[in-house]
Design a protein around this motif. Structure first.
Motif: not given
Length: 172
Positions: A124, A138-139, A142, A153-154, A156-158, A167, A170-171
């Motif tokens: 992260v 924090l996933k 991120t 929360n968001f 993963e890979y946001s 948002l 996304s990655r």
């Protein structure tokens, strides 16, 4: 040894230069890492504690390998930080907040609301001057944009940013 390490950290070690300062930076970071291993509940290897970072008594902090607490950052003493986490300067992460449920007494007299520990998963990146509110996760993967105020929360890979953080993409 733990109490001595905390006192030494706040009196001297948190004033040592950051790892990017030529010649003296890296040795100073290794010294801070050595004492972080005495203070934190669990401290990985190659941990970078930035100049001026504050973490309370650090008693319940878990931080993974290759992770950092940035320059002048403030984190609660019950945070879980995964591996390969980057934290920019002046990040503030809250572990509690004022209680405000009752309207018949002033908020200042209501005490604090407890939250579960903040969890920052692996890989992260938290941009400088960001604010993370209590109880969040924090996933993995991120990216938090500089100056963001994260209130939820968001996935993963946001990539998130703004106030309140939204948002961006996304990655994946």
């Amino acid at each position: 040894m733990r109490v001595f390490s905390i006192i030494l950290y706040y009196l001297i070690l948190n004033k040592l230069p950051h790892s990017t300062v030529p010649l003296v930076g890296l040795p100073c970071e290794r010294i801070k890492e050595f004492f972080a291993k005495k203070i934190f509940k669990n401290c990985g290897n190659n941990v970078n504690i930035g100049k001026g970072a504050r973490f309370g008594n650090g008693k319940n902090i878990i931080i993974g390998n290759n992770s950092s607490i940035g320059v002048n950052c403030k984190v609660p003493n019950n945070i879980i930080i995964g591996d390969d986490v980057m934290m920019g300067p002046n990040v503030t992460i809250y572990g509690s907040n004022h209680e405000f449920i009752r309207t018949d007494i002033p908020m200042i007299q209501q005490g604090y609301r407890s939250y579960p520990p903040i969890i920052i998963e692996d890989d992260v990146w938290i941009g400088g001057n960001s604010i993370i509110m209590p109880g969040l996760v924090l996933k993995k993967g991120t990216i938090i944009g500089a100056g963001a105020v994260v209130t939820k929360n968001f996935p993963e890979y946001s990539i998130v940013g703004g106030n309140p953080a939204k948002l961006i993409k996304s990655r994946i």
